[in-house]
Design a protein around this motif. Structure first.
Motif, PDB file in Angstrom:
ATOM      1  N   ILE A 207     -44.355 -64.133 -51.798  1.00  0.00           N
ATOM      2  CA  ILE A 207     -43.011 -64.611 -51.486  1.00  0.00           C
ATOM      3  C   ILE A 207     -43.086 -65.213 -50.093  1.00  0.00           C
ATOM      4  N   LYS A 208     -43.015 -66.528 -50.017  1.00  0.00           N
ATOM      5  CA  LYS A 208     -43.231 -67.220 -48.750  1.00  0.00           C
ATOM      6  C   LYS A 208     -42.000 -67.194 -47.844  1.00  0.00           C
ATOM      7  N   ASN A 209     -40.855 -66.999 -48.444  1.00  0.00           N
ATOM      8  CA  ASN A 209     -39.612 -66.999 -47.678  1.00  0.00           C
ATOM      9  C   ASN A 209     -38.749 -65.841 -48.146  1.00  0.00           C
ATOM     10  N   LYS A 210     -38.132 -65.142 -47.206  1.00  0.00           N
ATOM     11  CA  LYS A 210     -37.294 -63.998 -47.562  1.00  0.00           C
ATOM     12  C   LYS A 210     -36.132 -64.393 -48.470  1.00  0.00           C
ATOM     13  N   ARG A 211     -35.756 -65.660 -48.418  1.00  0.00           N
ATOM     14  CA  ARG A 211     -34.642 -66.120 -49.235  1.00  0.00           C
ATOM     15  C   ARG A 211     -35.065 -66.449 -50.660  1.00  0.00           C
ATOM     16  N   ASP A 212     -36.370 -66.516 -50.901  1.00  0.00           N
ATOM     17  CA  ASP A 212     -36.855 -66.839 -52.248  1.00  0.00           C
ATOM     18  C   ASP A 212     -36.468 -65.746 -53.234  1.00  0.00           C
ATOM     19  N   GLU A 213     -36.019 -66.165 -54.392  1.00  0.00           N
ATOM     20  CA  GLU A 213     -35.715 -65.206 -55.448  1.00  0.00           C
ATOM     21  C   GLU A 213     -37.011 -64.764 -56.122  1.00  0.00           C
ATOM     22  N   VAL A 214     -37.027 -63.510 -56.521  1.00  0.00           N
ATOM     23  CA  VAL A 214     -38.203 -62.963 -57.195  1.00  0.00           C
ATOM     24  C   VAL A 214     -38.085 -63.251 -58.683  1.00  0.00           C
ATOM     25  N   GLY A 215     -39.137 -63.841 -59.238  1.00  0.00           N
ATOM     26  CA  GLY A 215     -39.112 -64.186 -60.651  1.00  0.00           C
ATOM     27  C   GLY A 215     -40.500 -64.188 -61.245  1.00  0.00           C
ATOM     28  N   PRO A 216     -40.641 -64.614 -62.488  1.00  0.00           N
ATOM     29  CA  PRO A 216     -41.945 -64.604 -63.166  1.00  0.00           C
ATOM     30  C   PRO A 216     -43.003 -65.450 -62.474  1.00  0.00           C
ATOM     31  N   TYR A 217     -42.576 -66.431 -61.669  1.00  0.00           N
ATOM     32  CA  TYR A 217     -43.521 -67.348 -61.030  1.00  0.00           C
ATOM     33  C   TYR A 217     -44.120 -66.781 -59.737  1.00  0.00           C
ATOM     34  N   ASN A 218     -43.537 -65.694 -59.194  1.00  0.00           N
ATOM     35  CA  ASN A 218     -44.080 -65.142 -57.947  1.00  0.00           C
ATOM     36  C   ASN A 218     -44.142 -63.614 -57.952  1.00  0.00           C
ATOM     37  N   ALA A 219     -44.096 -62.999 -59.129  1.00  0.00           N
ATOM     38  CA  ALA A 219     -44.135 -61.543 -59.228  1.00  0.00           C
ATOM     39  C   ALA A 219     -45.243 -61.108 -60.181  1.00  0.00           C
ATOM     40  N   LEU A 220     -45.648 -59.867 -60.068  1.00  0.00           N
ATOM     41  CA  LEU A 220     -46.700 -59.305 -60.912  1.00  0.00           C
ATOM     42  C   LEU A 220     -46.102 -58.286 -61.875  1.00  0.00           C
ATOM     43  N   MET A 221     -46.731 -58.162 -63.011  1.00  0.00           N
ATOM     44  CA  MET A 221     -46.249 -57.220 -64.022  1.00  0.00           C
ATOM     45  C   MET A 221     -46.768 -55.815 -63.724  1.00  0.00           C
ATOM     46  N   THR A 222     -45.839 -54.872 -63.726  1.00  0.00           N
ATOM     47  CA  THR A 222     -46.206 -53.459 -63.620  1.00  0.00           C
ATOM     48  C   THR A 222     -45.496 -52.700 -64.731  1.00  0.00           C
ATOM     49  N   VAL A 223     -46.027 -51.533 -65.050  1.00  0.00           N
ATOM     50  CA  VAL A 223     -45.376 -50.648 -66.030  1.00  0.00           C
ATOM     51  C   VAL A 223     -45.230 -49.269 -65.413  1.00  0.00           C
ATOM     52  N   ARG A 224     -44.190 -48.570 -65.807  1.00  0.00           N
ATOM     53  CA  ARG A 224     -44.004 -47.217 -65.300  1.00  0.00           C
ATOM     54  C   ARG A 224     -45.078 -46.313 -65.866  1.00  0.00           C
ATOM     55  N   PHE A 225     -45.749 -45.631 -64.981  1.00  0.00           N
ATOM     56  CA  PHE A 225     -46.794 -44.709 -65.417  1.00  0.00           C
ATOM     57  C   PHE A 225     -46.978 -43.639 -64.342  1.00  0.00           C
ATOM     58  N   PRO A 226     -47.032 -42.370 -64.733  1.00  0.00           N
ATOM     59  CA  PRO A 226     -46.896 -41.876 -66.110  1.00  0.00           C
ATOM     60  C   PRO A 226     -45.469 -42.004 -66.637  1.00  0.00           C
ATOM     61  N   LYS A 227     -45.355 -42.121 -67.975  1.00  0.00           N
ATOM     62  CA  LYS A 227     -44.033 -42.236 -68.591  1.00  0.00           C
ATOM     63  C   LYS A 227     -43.342 -40.878 -68.684  1.00  0.00           C
ATOM     64  N   TRP A 228     -44.134 -39.813 -68.704  1.00  0.00           N
ATOM     65  CA  TRP A 228     -43.533 -38.476 -68.688  1.00  0.00           C
ATOM     66  C   TRP A 228     -43.041 -38.185 -67.273  1.00  0.00           C
ATOM     67  N   MET A 229     -41.749 -37.833 -67.174  1.00  0.00           N
ATOM     68  CA  MET A 229     -41.132 -37.506 -65.890  1.00  0.00           C
ATOM     69  C   MET A 229     -40.318 -36.226 -66.043  1.00  0.00           C
ATOM     70  N   PHE A 230     -39.910 -35.669 -64.916  1.00  0.00           N
ATOM     71  CA  PHE A 230     -39.047 -34.488 -64.965  1.00  0.00           C
ATOM     72  C   PHE A 230     -38.003 -34.571 -63.861  1.00  0.00           C
ATOM     73  N   CYS A 231     -36.928 -33.882 -64.071  1.00  0.00           N
ATOM     74  CA  CYS A 231     -35.847 -33.866 -63.091  1.00  0.00           C
ATOM     75  C   CYS A 231     -36.097 -32.736 -62.099  1.00  0.00           C
ATOM     76  N   PRO A 232     -36.194 -33.012 -60.817  1.00  0.00           N
ATOM     77  CA  PRO A 232     -36.434 -31.949 -59.830  1.00  0.00           C
ATOM     78  C   PRO A 232     -35.299 -30.927 -59.757  1.00  0.00           C
ATOM     79  N   ARG A 233     -34.126 -31.275 -60.321  1.00  0.00           N
ATOM     80  CA  ARG A 233     -32.984 -30.360 -60.230  1.00  0.00           C
ATOM     81  C   ARG A 233     -32.909 -29.436 -61.450  1.00  0.00           C
ATOM     82  N   CYS A 234     -32.853 -30.016 -62.635  1.00  0.00           N
ATOM     83  CA  CYS A 234     -32.738 -29.169 -63.832  1.00  0.00           C
ATOM     84  C   CYS A 234     -34.082 -28.894 -64.488  1.00  0.00           C
TER      85      CYS A 234
END
Length: 601
Positions: free
Chosen positions: A65-92
């Motif tokens: 991202i060359k400029n802070k005003r640039d919008e983030v989109g498919p042309y300047n971002a990388l694909m990530t996936v949530r991992f691990p998919k198993w999560m837990f709630c620290p409260r309950c």
């Protein structure tokens, strides 16, 4: 990345957080996907020597991202996936296999607990994941684990909770997963989860977190290993680097193709060819032909004909990349080889005291300008074993690798190869035994990612570490900003200490200044004298088989080890005793140090 809050420096996306790694961003844990999912139009980095050795056609920068005003989109971002998919709630403490379709997000796009009483508490990713020796990575099947030791092996409606028993202390046996389905009640502690047989009954998914493969197509039969999400052996990135030096290109293949590849329209032409757009192809062919004074037939034949050079991806060997570098760095006329990205001169020490180092060191070269290109070639998991997971972009017709370029300065120290060889022949027996133990552990490695621990390599590598630690005090750079480059192949004996940052103008000369004779030799003397004392002695100096797999001797964080980003050999294959010796035997520099101490006493 999804937005500017999920951002990394582009150089970090090559190493240490390259494709396949797990990136921690605040409360989120994300896996960076293969470069095949990166934007199609990326800026290319030119270094033919590195791309040819890797067997690819191009090296490309991660999007920025060359400029802070640039919008983030498919042309300047990388694909990530949530991992691990198993999560837990620290409260309950309720566990959830998070899915995009059913999971609940807060205003920042972060998964939160669906329980209203938890008031949108951010979900915490599970600490443990499963990986195999072939580089595959997956979630631990927590439903299976919770019911593993119970009579009821299956549960139609599992309701898992990640709980702890404070009475059992703070170890893994105090943590357990419980199914609170009223008709089940199964639970299992994590005491055995990291054992060799922890997931013995679970088959590898044969995939990465961003991939899916039908169970019938899964062929991996490797045993799964349970690792902590931030474990150092979960991800070994394979990065190869090369210096941009003025050496003569010896090209195999079609010269016209290599020439037109430098055109700014080359990538557009290749895209048009793959899309079959005849009108666009003709337009670009005409422009390139005019640019290089070629006929249109020559251009078309070069990009489509059989005479085009064929390249097959391989992980380059460091020693192959450094042959040309050594030829330039050790050449007598190096000062005349100046280019836009390379400028060097030989340090003059005629009128300065050398403290006897001139008997071991041939010369010192000061590199005022230096450009380095680093290419990501794949990764391994669990342990280095030559099961490299290569980027899919390296296997395409127009193959490429993610890369980054950095500029800086450096000090090249050329040692006298004959002096080291002569000293090795008369080396004390105690040192020979130490080195034989290192070689024994090295042969037990199933991977060749570390060089053979020869005497010459141990001398150069350990000296480089000691100098980096010393120069960080005197040059103004932190030790993490300095890097090493070892030249220890046949006929070579040298080390390069350099700084490289993202600024196109490079650095400001602080390191080169330390390479002048009136500063370098006192710094070397101070570094070697400091190596006599370690706050972990006598444990560090007397205990053998230090470090991972026992590949260090007399080397720890207090005396020799440096920042992980500074060492190209994972802070392994080090032994300060080979340089300074002990009370019972001499190292390579013992006499020089003793003479200097007598001179100043």
């Amino acid at each position: 990345m999804a937005d500017s809050n999920r951002a990394y420096r582009s150089s970090q996306l090559i190493s240490p957080f390259g494709p396949g790694s797990i990136i921690e961003l605040g409360d989120e844990s994300l896996a960076l996907a293969d470069p095949i999912y990166w934007p199609k139009r990326l800026e290319e980095i030119k270094l033919e020597r590195l791309s040819r050795e890797a067997g690819v056609w191009a090296l490309k920068k991660p999007p920025v991202i060359k400029n802070k005003r640039d919008e983030v989109g498919p042309y300047n971002a990388l694909m990530t996936v949530r991992f691990p998919k198993w999560m837990f709630c620290p409260r309950c403490k309720r566990m959830e296999l998070w899915k995009k379709e059913t999971g609940k997000l807060n205003a920042d796009g972060i998964p939160v607990c669906a329980n209203n009483s938890c008031k949108q508490k951010v979900l915490a990713p599970m600490r443990f994941v499963a990986a195999c020796q072939k580089g595959h990575l997956q979630d631990i099947p927590w439903v299976y684990w919770a019911h593993k030791n119970s009579r009821q092996k299956t549960c139609e409606n599992p309701e898992l909770y990640f709980l702890s028993n404070p009475e059992l202390g703070s170890g893994l046996d105090a943590l357990y997963v419980e199914c609170k389905n009223p008709e089940c009640g199964s639970k299992n502690s994590l005491k055995e989860i990291m054992s060799q047989t922890g997931l013995a009954g679970v088959k590898c998914n044969d995939t990465q977190p961003w991939e899916y493969k039908d169970p019938a197509e899964r062929q991996c039969d490797e045993q799964l290993h349970v690792l902590q999400r931030g474990a150092s052996n979960l991800y070994y990135s394979i990065v190869r680097s090369a210096l941009d030096i003025p050496h003569s290109e010896k090209s195999a293949g079609n010269q016209i193709y290599l020439k037109i590849k430098e055109s700014n329209d080359f990538e557009s032409l290749m895209t048009a060819l793959s899309d079959g757009k005849e009108r666009v192809i003709n337009a670009y062919v005409e422009e390139i032909a005019e640019e290089f004074d070629l006929t249109k037939e020559q251009v078309l034949n070069a990009v489509t004909g059989k005479e085009k050079e064929q390249r097959t991806f391989k992980v380059p060997k460091d020693e192959d990349l450094r042959v040309a570098e050594w030829d330039v760095l050790s050449s007598p006329d190096i000062a005349s080889k100046e280019t836009k990205t390379f400028k060097a001169k030989v340090a003059d020490w005629a009128n300065y005291p050398t403290f006897g180092f001139d008997s071991v060191i041939k010369r010192v070269v000061l590199l005022d300008k230096l450009r380095e290109v680093r290419a990501f070639c794949g990764f391994e998991r669990v342990s280095p074993s030559d099961n490299v997971v290569s980027p899919k972009t390296a296997l395409e017709n127009r193959s490429w690798l993610p890369a980054t370029e950095v500029y800086g300065e450096g000090i090249f120290i050329e040692m006298d190869n004959s002096v080291i060889n002569t000293w090795e022949q008369h080396m004390p027996q105690e040192l020979k035994l130490r080195i034989e133990k290192l070689k024994k552990h090295h042969t037990e490695l199933s991977s060749t990612y570390l060089p053979v621990p020869s005497v010459k390599f141990l001398v150069l590598h350990t000296l480089a570490h000691l100098l980096i630690r010393q120069l960080s005090f005197e040059s103004g750079y932190s030790s993490g900003s300095l890097r090493e480059r070892i030249y220890a192949d046949d006929g070579q004996a040298g080390l390069l200490i350099y700084t490289a940052d993202g600024d196109s103008e490079g650095s400001l000369g602080g390191l080169v200044q330390q390479g002048e004779a009136n500063r370098l030799f006192p710094a070397m003397l101070a570094a070697l004298e400091t190596a006599y004392w370690c706050s972990n002695d006598p444990v560090c100096s007397e205990k053998q088989e230090l470090g991972i797999m026992g590949l260090n001797q007399a080397a720890c964080h207090s005396c020799t080890i440096i920042s992980e980003t500074s060492c190209e050999n994972n802070n392994l294959l080090l032994d300060r005793k080979i340089l300074i010796g002990t009370d019972n035997y001499e190292g390579l520099f013992t006499k020089i140090i003793n003479n200097a101490q007598q001179e100043f006493s």
